[in-house]
Design an enzyme around this catalytic site. Structure first.
Site, mmCIF file in Angstrom:
data_model
loop_
_atom_site.group_PDB
_atom_site.id
_atom_site.type_symbol
_atom_site.label_atom_id
_atom_site.label_comp_id
_atom_site.label_asym_id
_atom_site.label_seq_id
_atom_site.Cartn_x
_atom_site.Cartn_y
_atom_site.Cartn_z
ATOM 1 N N ASP A 2 0.826 -1.215 0.000
ATOM 2 C CA ASP A 2 0.000 0.000 0.000
ATOM 3 C C ASP A 2 0.864 1.271 0.000
ATOM 4 O OD1 ASP A 2 -1.734 -2.096 0.632
ATOM 5 O OD2 ASP A 2 -2.906 -0.930 2.056
ATOM 6 N N HIS A 42 -1.056 4.639 -0.452
ATOM 7 C CA HIS A 42 -2.031 5.545 0.172
ATOM 8 C C HIS A 42 -1.682 7.027 0.110
ATOM 9 C CE1 HIS A 42 -5.063 2.787 1.462
ATOM 10 N NE2 HIS A 42 -4.190 2.013 2.092
ATOM 11 N N ASP A 48 -3.967 0.023 -3.678
ATOM 12 C CA ASP A 48 -4.128 1.069 -2.655
ATOM 13 C C ASP A 48 -3.127 2.213 -2.862
ATOM 14 O OD1 ASP A 48 -6.244 -0.357 -1.661
ATOM 15 O OD2 ASP A 48 -5.527 -0.434 0.404
ATOM 16 N N ASP A 50 -6.169 7.552 -1.274
ATOM 17 C CA ASP A 50 -6.856 7.709 0.024
ATOM 18 C C ASP A 50 -5.876 7.811 1.189
ATOM 19 O OD1 ASP A 50 -9.390 7.752 -1.101
ATOM 20 O OD2 ASP A 50 -9.746 5.612 -0.818
ATOM 21 N N ARG A 51 -6.374 8.430 2.257
ATOM 22 C CA ARG A 51 -5.637 8.596 3.520
ATOM 23 C C ARG A 51 -4.548 9.671 3.433
ATOM 24 N NH1 ARG A 51 -8.611 5.737 7.469
ATOM 25 N NH2 ARG A 51 -8.890 3.573 6.834
ATOM 26 N N ASN A 62 -8.457 -2.583 -2.593
ATOM 27 C CA ASN A 62 -9.846 -2.295 -2.205
ATOM 28 C C ASN A 62 -10.165 -0.798 -2.257
ATOM 29 O OD1 ASN A 62 -8.081 -2.289 0.199
ATOM 30 N ND2 ASN A 62 -9.930 -1.721 1.306
ATOM 31 N N HIS A 63 -9.126 0.059 -2.209
ATOM 32 C CA HIS A 63 -9.381 1.508 -2.292
ATOM 33 C C HIS A 63 -9.530 1.996 -3.735
ATOM 34 C CE1 HIS A 63 -9.115 3.161 1.850
ATOM 35 N NE2 HIS A 63 -8.637 1.949 2.062
ATOM 36 N N HIS A 110 -4.080 -8.261 -3.706
ATOM 37 C CA HIS A 110 -4.010 -7.148 -2.759
ATOM 38 C C HIS A 110 -4.309 -7.612 -1.329
ATOM 39 C CE1 HIS A 110 -4.274 -3.282 -0.864
ATOM 40 N NE2 HIS A 110 -5.451 -3.596 -0.385
ATOM 41 N N ARG A 152 -13.716 -6.414 9.013
ATOM 42 C CA ARG A 152 -13.820 -5.288 8.077
ATOM 43 C C ARG A 152 -15.221 -5.154 7.474
ATOM 44 N NH1 ARG A 152 -8.652 -3.539 6.019
ATOM 45 N NH2 ARG A 152 -6.936 -4.985 6.406
ATOM 46 N N HIS A 209 -2.497 -4.703 2.155
ATOM 47 C CA HIS A 209 -3.830 -4.508 2.751
ATOM 48 C C HIS A 209 -3.856 -4.307 4.269
ATOM 49 C CE1 HIS A 209 -8.171 -4.633 2.708
ATOM 50 N NE2 HIS A 209 -8.283 -5.826 3.253
#
Length: 322
Positions: free
Chosen positions: A70, A72, A98, A101-102, A130-131, A180, A227, A254
């Site tokens: 990731d 991010h 990923d 995001d974040r 997943n993002h 992922h 989750r 992940h």
């Protein structure tokens, strides 16, 4: 017809020199931490879609290669990663998803890896995390960032359309499986993954969802994921999947792991996380995994890169806080 497809290509997928020069100019701009114009992003995503359409759900990847977890939106740390591992095309990469995001630089991170994919399609492979979905990016920052930096949702829409085409997993040298997230109770073989229809928003359940969302667990068998999507899977599940598919290892991302990498399931599986000091506050190291020509691996751990406008040293806590 070429004009309508964005960047032109020559036979064999090579870019003509003028297109390559333009692309490399955009890549240099992104390496300096700046966005490229909206028209350039739209053009890039169009070309990247054409490239990804040619790739299967499970992309075959030769060695040597460096695996990345990731990111991010932590651009300075992504650039630090390239300083440590080497840049494309000198180093081959698999990114486990990923990108967004974040962090504060999702736009730049996504644009940079996509630009590298368009420039050197056989040197870098981008998987879906997943993002990389419309729903998640509207909650965790990417949508708002696109709006703020480009003034409309067009760039977000273009990227999320592109994300639908990202492959679901990589297979390194026919023996290392890289999704992922993890495994699925609906999937026993790689051929079952190859036969999925991936060009869609990540579903809320089912095999495609599980590949993005599942996590390894110490408990045997399948479990309910905290989750709310995917499953937990035990050492027995990894062992059986690897045996059935003649694999030596599962590499997945992940999950935040404090050392940047974490072995599990009797070394049938390793988690890789490549965003140091995640969310700018978790205090974790990041890691990438180099796989050489003999299929031997080395983990390279790294700490956050200093970000412009911030002190290079940690400020001492005043005495009265201690």
């Amino acid at each position: 017809d070429r004009q309508h497809r964005g960047l032109p290509t020559m036979p064999g997928g090579a870019l003509p020199r003028e297109s390559a020069n333009e692309l490399e100019g955009w890549i240099e701009t992104l390496y300096t931490g700046k966005c490229i114009p909206e028209a350039a992003v739209l053009q890039l995503c169009k070309k990247a879609t054409e490239i990804l359409m040619e790739e299967g759900n499970v992309v075959g990847v030769p060695i040597p290669v460096t695996i990345v977890g990731d990111i991010h939106g932590q651009l300075h740390d992504l650039i630090e990663l390239f300083n440590i591992a080497g840049k494309c095309p000198d180093t081959n990469f698999v990114f486990l998803g990923d990108y967004v995001d974040r962090g504060y630089y999702s736009v730049e991170c996504a644009t940079l890896v996509v630009a590298l994919k368009v420039r050197w399609p056989s040197r870098i492979w981008l998987l879906r995390g997943n993002h990389e979905s419309r729903q998640i990016t509207q909650v965790y920052g990417f949508y708002d960032e696109c709006l703020r930096k480009y003034g409309s949702a067009a760039v977000w829409q273009t990227f999320t359309n592109l994300f639908d085409y990202l492959p679901l997993a990589a297979l390194v040298e026919n023996q290392i499986f890289c999704p992922h997230g993890g495994l699925s109770p609906s999937i026993d073989t790689l051929d079952q993954i190859r036969s999925l229809d991936r060009v869609q928003e990540i579903p809320h359940e089912g095999p495609m969802c599980d590949l993005m969302w599942s996590d390894p667990d110490d408990r045997m068998g399948w479990g309910i994921s905290p989750r709310g999507a995917g499953y937990t899977f035990g050492p027995d599940i990894s062992e059986k999947f690897n045996h059935t598919n003649e694999l030596s290892l599962i590499i997945r991302a992940h999950q935040l792991v404090m050392e940047g990498y974490n072995w599990a399931h009797d070394k049938n599986l390793v988690t890789l996380f490549s965003a140091p000091n995640y969310c700018y506050r978790c205090g974790n190291q990041a890691a990438i995994m180099e796989i050489d020509e003999k299929l031997e691996y080395t983990f390279l751990q790294f700490d956050p890169a200093p970000r412009r406008g911030e002190p290079h040293v940690t400020r001492r806590m005043p005495e009265y806080f201690l």
